[in-house]
Design a protein around this motif. Sequence first.
Motif, short mmCIF file in Angstrom:
data_model
loop_
_atom_site.label_atom_id
_atom_site.label_comp_id
_atom_site.label_asym_id
_atom_site.label_seq_id
_atom_site.Cartn_x
_atom_site.Cartn_y
_atom_site.Cartn_z
N ASP A 252 24.00 -7.00 17.26
CA ASP A 252 24.30 -6.98 15.84
C ASP A 252 25.80 -7.18 15.68
O ASP A 252 26.59 -6.39 16.19
CB ASP A 252 23.86 -5.68 15.20
CG ASP A 252 23.76 -5.79 13.69
OD1 ASP A 252 24.63 -6.44 13.08
OD2 ASP A 252 22.82 -5.21 13.12
N GLU B 22 27.55 -7.08 12.96
CA GLU B 22 28.14 -6.28 11.87
C GLU B 22 28.61 -4.94 12.44
O GLU B 22 27.81 -4.12 12.86
CB GLU B 22 27.09 -6.05 10.78
CG GLU B 22 27.60 -5.30 9.57
CD GLU B 22 28.67 -6.05 8.80
OE1 GLU B 22 29.59 -5.40 8.29
OE2 GLU B 22 28.58 -7.29 8.73
N ASN C 14 24.62 0.37 13.10
CA ASN C 14 24.23 -0.77 13.93
C ASN C 14 24.48 -0.48 15.41
O ASN C 14 23.68 -0.88 16.26
CB ASN C 14 24.98 -2.03 13.51
CG ASN C 14 24.46 -2.59 12.20
OD1 ASN C 14 23.36 -2.26 11.77
ND2 ASN C 14 25.24 -3.42 11.56
N SER D 235 29.28 -1.42 12.56
CA SER D 235 29.06 -0.17 11.85
C SER D 235 28.45 0.83 12.82
O SER D 235 27.87 0.46 13.84
CB SER D 235 28.13 -0.36 10.65
OG SER D 235 26.80 -0.57 11.08
N LYS E 285 21.61 1.60 16.57
CA LYS E 285 20.39 0.78 16.70
C LYS E 285 20.42 -0.02 18.00
O LYS E 285 19.43 -0.08 18.73
CB LYS E 285 20.26 -0.14 15.49
CG LYS E 285 19.07 -1.07 15.53
CD LYS E 285 18.97 -1.92 14.27
CE LYS E 285 20.12 -2.89 14.21
NZ LYS E 285 20.03 -3.85 13.10
N VAL E 286 21.55 -0.63 18.28
CA VAL E 286 21.69 -1.44 19.50
C VAL E 286 21.55 -0.57 20.74
O VAL E 286 20.84 -0.92 21.68
CB VAL E 286 23.03 -2.21 19.49
CG1 VAL E 286 23.31 -2.84 20.85
CG2 VAL E 286 23.02 -3.28 18.40
#
Length: 70
Positions: free
Chosen positions: A18, A20, A25, A22, A28-29
């Motif tokens: 990702d 972006e 993110n 943040s 999530k990764v």
Amino acid sequence: MLHVFFVCLYVNNAAITDDEPSFANAQKVLRTNYVAVKDVTQQLLPLLKGSAAGARIVNVSSMLGQLEVN
């Protein structure tokens, strides 16, 4: 009747990226690229160890997974 199952090969090919920047993110990764791989591997390890065929774990990556040192 008792059924016993073993796993001879586990191939992991799940990864995301990702661009972006943040915290959400990044979480999530990391959940997908590290935590999920670790959790699935830990769950399958007893089945892999029980395989008489000599089990293997294969982790597949792409260039996006490469760490770059500047």
